[in-house]
Motif scaffolding. Structure first.
Motif, short mmCIF file in Angstrom:
data_model
loop_
_atom_site.label_atom_id
_atom_site.label_comp_id
_atom_site.label_asym_id
_atom_site.label_seq_id
_atom_site.Cartn_x
_atom_site.Cartn_y
_atom_site.Cartn_z
N ARG A 15 0.84 -1.21 0.00
CA ARG A 15 0.00 0.00 0.00
C ARG A 15 0.87 1.25 0.00
NH1 ARG A 15 -4.32 -0.71 4.65
NH2 ARG A 15 -3.77 1.48 4.79
N SER A 16 1.93 1.26 0.78
CA SER A 16 2.83 2.41 0.83
C SER A 16 3.50 2.66 -0.51
CB SER A 16 3.90 2.22 1.90
OG SER A 16 3.32 2.15 3.17
N HIS A 18 2.28 1.80 -3.52
CA HIS A 18 1.25 2.35 -4.40
C HIS A 18 1.00 3.83 -4.09
CE1 HIS A 18 -0.37 -0.73 -7.00
NE2 HIS A 18 -0.38 -1.61 -6.01
N LEU A 19 0.89 4.16 -2.82
CA LEU A 19 0.60 5.54 -2.45
C LEU A 19 1.77 6.45 -2.82
CD1 LEU A 19 -1.50 7.38 -1.17
CD2 LEU A 19 -0.49 6.88 1.05
N SER A 20 2.99 6.02 -2.57
CA SER A 20 4.16 6.84 -2.90
C SER A 20 4.28 7.07 -4.40
CB SER A 20 5.44 6.17 -2.40
OG SER A 20 5.41 6.05 -1.01
N ASN A 68 -3.11 4.42 -8.64
CA ASN A 68 -2.15 4.02 -7.62
C ASN A 68 -2.47 4.63 -6.26
OD1 ASN A 68 0.20 2.24 -8.51
ND2 ASN A 68 -0.08 3.61 -10.25
N GLY A 72 -3.26 2.60 -2.91
CA GLY A 72 -2.49 2.91 -1.71
C GLY A 72 -3.36 3.20 -0.51
N CYS A 73 -4.56 3.63 -0.75
CA CYS A 73 -5.48 3.94 0.35
C CYS A 73 -6.33 2.74 0.78
CB CYS A 73 -6.41 5.08 -0.06
SG CYS A 73 -5.58 6.67 -0.24
N SER A 91 -0.44 -5.68 -8.90
CA SER A 91 0.08 -4.40 -8.42
C SER A 91 1.31 -3.97 -9.21
CB SER A 91 0.44 -4.49 -6.93
OG SER A 91 -0.73 -4.44 -6.15
#
Length: 146
Positions: A15-16, A18-20, A68, A72-73, A91
């Motif tokens: 998740r981190s 994807h969020l980054s 993404n 990430g959320c 992913s």
């Protein structure tokens, strides 16, 4: 059976990532907009082919970055190993999108044949990745209800 304690950590890590990547791609989207404005006078007077390529690449980059950010959320990891591997592959396909689309923005616009192999690949990878994520989520929920 003992639950895998690494699943939670790996889910947080994916998740981190994807969020980054999503946030960095949103920044790239904003910068490509500034590039079109300042370097190409907001594409005014530009021939239709390159103008279309710039604008569509710009919007595809936004779409990929938001995809993404969303993962990430809200991404949740399934408990079954096979489903986790499928989700990781999905992913990776989606994570490739912003890189391919940013490259497409700068490289493929000058293509006189109006083809966009990197952009097309990014779109196909996102399509497959989203379908795989959806299938993984459906199967995971079905298995948890039984």
């Amino acid at each position: 059976m003992k639950p895998n304690t690494n699943v939670g950590f790996r889910m947080h890590r994916l998740r981190s990532i994807h969020l980054s990547i999503g946030v960095l791609a949103v920044v790239a989207f904003l910068l490509t907009g500034q590039y079109m404005h300042w370097a190409h006078h907001h594409l005014q007077g530009m021939p239709d082919g390159p103008r279309l390529f710039y604008r569509s690449s710009h919007i595809y980059l936004l779409w990929s970055s938001l995809l993404n950010v969303l993962l990430g959320c809200y991404l949740t990891r399934p408990q079954r190993r096979l489903l986790r591997h499928a989700q990781t592959a999905a992913s990776l396909a989606i994570l490739a999108g912003p890189f391919l689309l940013c490259t497409s923005f700068f490289v493929e616009v000058h293509n006189p044949g109006l083809v966009r192999p990197m952009g097309r690949l990014a779109i196909y990878l996102a399509f497959g990745g989203v379908l795989a994520h959806a299938a993984t989520a459906v199967v995971s929920r079905a298995k948890s209800e039984t």
